[in-house]
Design an enzyme around this catalytic site. Structure first.
Site, PDB file in Angstrom:
ATOM      1  CB  SER A 172     -24.892  -3.892 -18.317  1.00  0.00           C
ATOM      2  OG  SER A 172     -23.954  -4.880 -18.687  1.00  0.00           O
ATOM      3  CE1 TYR A 185     -28.107  -5.999 -22.502  1.00  0.00           C
ATOM      4  CE2 TYR A 185     -25.723  -6.082 -22.250  1.00  0.00           C
ATOM      5  CZ  TYR A 185     -26.985  -6.149 -21.701  1.00  0.00           C
ATOM      6  OH  TYR A 185     -27.132  -6.363 -20.361  1.00  0.00           O
TER       7      TYR A 185
END
Length: 260
Positions: A172, A185
């Site tokens: 990501s 995250y």
């Protein structure tokens, strides 16, 4: 890192990416044929995983699809079959190491050696660090990075024996740029990027030049897992403009779910 340096780094990366893409419009890279390759995709039940599976199906790859959602993964498999590809669906919880190893053994025994592994499954809980529960943090690391380790350990030996294969890490942009309310995250995605870089270096050191690696770092994708994210580089107002330009939808997170 201060705001100026962070902005400079981001803009430098953005400009380089656009220049690279522009050059490839006129000098395209030679595309790799994936026809007949045995491709395993985790988190294939929806979102990026499903879209990836459909692209491989269009190119006549043989597909092995994993997801925690039985309905989602079977729906993806049906769509792939409608495109003329073979597709086998497995219900696998990628937060559980033994479940990954068990499913991997079944794939190797009943279908064959995976030649392209796409580590795509991911989960997210968006909250400030102190409000994020312990089990939510653990699950993000179990799925977003540890699962990469377990799947790679399961399928890499055959690739190394043949000096042939491809391992794709779906990380990501949060593995490069941080944002508030996603501490766990972002940490797991930084780990995924590090995993890719270290694995690439190790394969090179071992002389396994036939095994390729790729790391994908998507930014904003309509998978419905984050509501109005913002960073110092992209404040909320700027993101609202970006969403209007790209028609990206952000919905509130409800519990934990597969993301990418």
């Amino acid at each position: 890192m201060n705001l100026f340096l962070e902005t400079f780094l981001f803009l430098g990366t953005l400009v380089y990416s656009y220049v690279e893409a522009f050059v490839k419009l006129f000098i395209p890279a030679k595309r790799k044929s994936v026809s007949g390759e045995l491709v395993l995709i985790t988190g294939a039940g929806h979102g990026v995983g499903r879209a990836t599976a459909l692209e491989f199906a269009k190119r006549q790859s043989r597909l092995v699809l994993w997801d925690i959602s039985k309905h989602g993964v079977e729906e993806t498999a049906a769509e792939c079959k409608s495109l003329g590809a073979t597709a086998e669906a497995f219900v696998v919880d990628c937060s559980k190491r033994e479940e990954i190893y068990s499913a991997a053994e079944k794939v190797k025994k009943e279908i064959g050696d995976v030649t392209i592994l796409v580590n795509n499954a991911g989960v997210i809980t968006a909250a400030d660090l102190l409000s994020t529960q312990d089990h939510q943090i653990e699950r993000m690391f179990e799925v977003n990075i540890l699962a990469h380790m377990w799947t790679t350990r399961a399928f890499l030996p055959a690739m190394m024996n043949n000096n042939y294969g491809h391992i794709v890490t779906v990380a990501s942009a949060a593995g490069h740029f941080v944002t508030s309310f996603m501490v766990a995250y972002c940490s797991s995605k930084f780990a995924a990027v590090g995993f890719h870089k270290a694995l690439t270096e190790e394969l090179s050191t071992l002389g396994k030049d036939g095994i390729k690696t790729t790391c994908l770092c998507p930014v904003f994708i309509n998978t419905g897992f984050v509501k109005n994210p913002s960073t110092r580089v992209f404040p909320e107002r700027a993101l609202n403009v970006l969403k209007k330009m790209t028609d990206v939808k952000f919905d509130a997170v409800v519990g934990q779910r597969s993301t990418q």
